[in-house]
Design a protein around this motif. Structure first.
Motif, mmCIF file in Angstrom:
data_model
loop_
_atom_site.group_PDB
_atom_site.id
_atom_site.type_symbol
_atom_site.label_atom_id
_atom_site.label_comp_id
_atom_site.label_asym_id
_atom_site.label_seq_id
_atom_site.Cartn_x
_atom_site.Cartn_y
_atom_site.Cartn_z
ATOM 1 N N PRO A 83 0.829 -1.212 0.000
ATOM 2 C CA PRO A 83 0.000 0.000 0.000
ATOM 3 C C PRO A 83 0.860 1.258 0.000
ATOM 4 N N VAL A 84 0.400 2.271 -0.717
ATOM 5 C CA VAL A 84 1.172 3.507 -0.828
ATOM 6 C C VAL A 84 1.447 4.111 0.539
ATOM 7 N N ASN A 85 0.460 4.083 1.420
ATOM 8 C CA ASN A 85 0.664 4.660 2.752
ATOM 9 C C ASN A 85 1.760 3.932 3.523
ATOM 10 N N GLU A 86 1.902 2.629 3.278
ATOM 11 C CA GLU A 86 2.971 1.868 3.932
ATOM 12 C C GLU A 86 4.327 2.271 3.358
ATOM 13 N N LYS A 87 4.391 2.452 2.043
ATOM 14 C CA LYS A 87 5.650 2.847 1.416
ATOM 15 C C LYS A 87 6.072 4.246 1.846
ATOM 16 N N ARG A 88 5.102 5.118 2.043
ATOM 17 C CA ARG A 88 5.433 6.492 2.424
ATOM 18 C C ARG A 88 6.059 6.588 3.809
ATOM 19 N N LYS A 89 5.943 5.551 4.600
ATOM 20 C CA LYS A 89 6.567 5.552 5.922
ATOM 21 C C LYS A 89 8.089 5.493 5.825
ATOM 22 N N PHE A 90 8.608 5.060 4.683
ATOM 23 C CA PHE A 90 10.059 5.016 4.466
ATOM 24 C C PHE A 90 10.486 6.402 4.002
ATOM 25 N N LYS A 91 10.798 7.254 4.943
ATOM 26 C CA LYS A 91 11.032 8.661 4.658
ATOM 27 C C LYS A 91 12.410 8.901 4.053
ATOM 28 N N GLY A 103 14.942 6.079 1.230
ATOM 29 C CA GLY A 103 13.567 6.529 1.329
ATOM 30 C C GLY A 103 12.722 6.105 0.154
ATOM 31 N N TYR A 104 11.491 6.609 0.137
ATOM 32 C CA TYR A 104 10.526 6.302 -0.902
ATOM 33 C C TYR A 104 10.066 7.601 -1.533
ATOM 34 N N ARG A 105 9.874 7.570 -2.837
ATOM 35 C CA ARG A 105 9.445 8.773 -3.539
ATOM 36 C C ARG A 105 8.520 8.385 -4.680
ATOM 37 N N GLU A 106 7.534 9.215 -4.935
ATOM 38 C CA GLU A 106 6.612 9.000 -6.042
ATOM 39 C C GLU A 106 6.449 10.311 -6.798
ATOM 40 N N THR A 107 6.120 10.227 -8.064
ATOM 41 C CA THR A 107 5.857 11.431 -8.852
ATOM 42 C C THR A 107 4.540 11.236 -9.591
ATOM 43 N N GLY A 108 3.469 11.683 -8.982
ATOM 44 C CA GLY A 108 2.168 11.618 -9.629
ATOM 45 C C GLY A 108 1.350 10.412 -9.219
ATOM 46 N N CYS A 109 0.099 10.631 -8.833
ATOM 47 C CA CYS A 109 -0.808 9.553 -8.448
ATOM 48 C C CYS A 109 -2.115 9.675 -9.223
ATOM 49 N N ASP A 110 -2.797 8.545 -9.369
ATOM 50 C CA ASP A 110 -4.093 8.562 -10.046
ATOM 51 C C ASP A 110 -5.201 8.889 -9.041
ATOM 52 N N GLY A 127 24.131 3.193 5.185
ATOM 53 C CA GLY A 127 23.256 2.716 6.245
ATOM 54 C C GLY A 127 23.613 1.320 6.704
ATOM 55 N N PHE A 128 24.037 0.475 5.766
ATOM 56 C CA PHE A 128 24.394 -0.893 6.099
ATOM 57 C C PHE A 128 25.850 -1.062 6.533
ATOM 58 N N PHE A 129 26.767 -0.294 5.926
ATOM 59 C CA PHE A 129 28.183 -0.639 6.041
ATOM 60 C C PHE A 129 29.057 0.382 6.759
ATOM 61 N N SER A 130 28.610 1.633 6.916
ATOM 62 C CA SER A 130 29.500 2.658 7.458
ATOM 63 C C SER A 130 29.559 2.667 8.980
ATOM 64 N N GLY A 131 28.530 2.120 9.641
ATOM 65 C CA GLY A 131 28.497 2.134 11.095
ATOM 66 C C GLY A 131 28.265 3.512 11.681
ATOM 67 N N THR A 132 27.778 4.438 10.877
ATOM 68 C CA THR A 132 27.610 5.830 11.344
ATOM 69 C C THR A 132 26.179 6.156 11.758
ATOM 70 N N GLU A 133 25.265 5.200 11.637
ATOM 71 C CA GLU A 133 23.872 5.539 11.890
ATOM 72 C C GLU A 133 23.060 4.292 12.208
ATOM 73 N N ASP A 134 21.917 4.515 12.846
ATOM 74 C CA ASP A 134 20.919 3.455 12.968
ATOM 75 C C ASP A 134 20.168 3.391 11.644
ATOM 76 N N TYR A 135 20.053 2.212 11.103
ATOM 77 C CA TYR A 135 19.442 2.083 9.785
ATOM 78 C C TYR A 135 18.582 0.837 9.787
ATOM 79 N N GLU A 136 17.303 1.023 9.578
ATOM 80 C CA GLU A 136 16.373 -0.097 9.597
ATOM 81 C C GLU A 136 15.408 0.039 8.437
ATOM 82 N N LEU A 137 15.300 -1.015 7.658
ATOM 83 C CA LEU A 137 14.374 -0.999 6.543
ATOM 84 C C LEU A 137 12.944 -1.168 7.043
ATOM 85 N N PRO A 138 11.982 -0.547 6.368
ATOM 86 C CA PRO A 138 10.582 -0.713 6.750
ATOM 87 C C PRO A 138 10.112 -2.130 6.442
#
Length: 354
Positions: A83-91, A103-110, A127-138
């Motif tokens: 669902p689009v709303n679920e994808k939009r949670k990946f900021k 993140g997630y991005r869209e250009t134009g919706c019906d 996010g995966f390899f640098s060890g500089t941040e907390d990184y979690e996929l949705p």
């Protein structure tokens, strides 16, 4: 290991009779073997269009990357169905930190709120390899984390093969480029998965889903199984505004080539060689002919420098003296400015219209 040529990747043949551009085909195996002619050909490509086909089936490292790209393609059919709303949670992170690398991005919706032009997810290498941040996929991406890690790791190897060849061709010290494109550095590298839904009315979109631009990267590797990518043969005047339109007849298709990835150099290489290497302008239009009736999925793997690297011209006997940029920007500072401009163009420009 064979490339899968089934309809799940190539739903329709590329149509005959369209304007296409003949790009050089470069062998990964020959580059890894130190073949001087192949290295010189890559350098010539960089000085000309900045685009070529890279034959990956010639070496086991390339074959592995092809298979991983196919797996991402298959995964994309599933996760873009969330669902689009679920994808939009990946900021998408602010440009000050992420440079659009996650993140997630869209250009134009019906009318139903579903993307009808283009959508993409960006997964950060740092996010995966640098060890500089907390990184979690949705949740809609989490099942594919191992795959994303693997393709990013393997793409970094191929990126650095290309960069090391360019170092030698430019007669600059080994490591000049490769030392600032390491897997574990905090950079803007990412794997981007793009979905171009087929137009509901069956007609090509009037405006390109991805407008004309040059990539804010060092090296890009594009896996695509349908037409739609176009590059222009208009004069490659880098400092022209990206919004400045090239004649429609100057655009040529780059058909997908099984077993090959489309490689292009980006703005970083243009700047660091004071204009010697080219960052070619390109765009993505609706796939031609019957291909346009099918969803178009692409997998893009990019290399960008370490964020604190200086965007300075290299000291090469082949590069004219002087600095391309007026100010001494880091890759982070320069990338922020460039990507914000690209986003602005994508959001606001009406291409083909005054």
């Amino acid at each position: 290991m064979e490339v899968d040529l089934s309809s799940k990747f190539y739903p329709e043949p590329f149509p005959d009779g369209l304007p296409i551009i003949n790009l050089a085909r470069i062998s990964l195996a020959k580059l890894l073997d130190g073949d001087e002619q192949e290295a010189a050909l890559l350098f010539d490509v960089g000085k000309d269009k900045g685009f070529c086909y890279l034959d990956l089936m010639s070496h086991e490292k390339g074959v592995k990357l092809v298979k991983e790209a196919e797996q991402v393609h298959q995964a994309a059919k599933e996760f873009f169905g969330a669902p689009v709303n679920e994808k939009r949670k990946f900021k998408t992170r602010p440009p000050e930190t992420g440079l659009l690398d996650t993140g997630y991005r869209e250009t134009g919706c019906d009318a139903d709120g579903n993307p009808n032009k283009m959508e993409m997810v960006n997964i950060a290498q740092s996010g995966f390899f640098s060890g500089t941040e907390d990184y979690e996929l949705p949740p809609f991406l989490a099942p594919y984390e191992t795959l994303f890690r693997s393709i990013l790791r393997d793409a970094n190897v191929i990126h650095n093969v290309i960069l090391s060849v360019l170092e030698k061709q430019l007669q600059i010290p080994s490591g000049t480029f490769t030392s600032i494109h390491q897997l574990t550095q905090n950079s803007g590298d990412f794997v981007r998965v793009l979905n171009y839904p087929s137009p509901k009315d069956g007609k090509p979109l009037a405006d390109p889903p991805t407008p004309p631009h040059r990539d804010a990267v060092s090296v890009a590797l594009l896996f695509t199984w349908q037409g739609g990518l176009q590059i222009t043969n208009a004069p490659n005047e880098y400092k022209r505004l990206d919004t400045e339109l090239d004649p429609e007849e100057s655009w040529f298709y780059v058909p997908p080539l099984p077993g090959h990835v489309i490689m292009n150099l980006g703005d970083v290489m243009h700047i660091m060689t004071n204009g010697l290497l080219n960052s070619g302008k390109h765009r993505v239009v609706t796939p031609p002919g019957v291909q346009g009736k099918h969803q178009r999925l692409s997998v893009l793997l990019v290399a960008r420098p370490w964020l604190e690297a200086k965007m300075r011209t290299v000291d090469s006997p082949l590069v004219r003296p002087g600095q391309y940029l007026d100010s001494d920007l880091t890759a982070r500072e320069w990338g922020r400015e460039k990507v914000l401009r690209i986003i602005g163009l994508a959001d606001k420009a009406k291409f083909g219209k005054n």
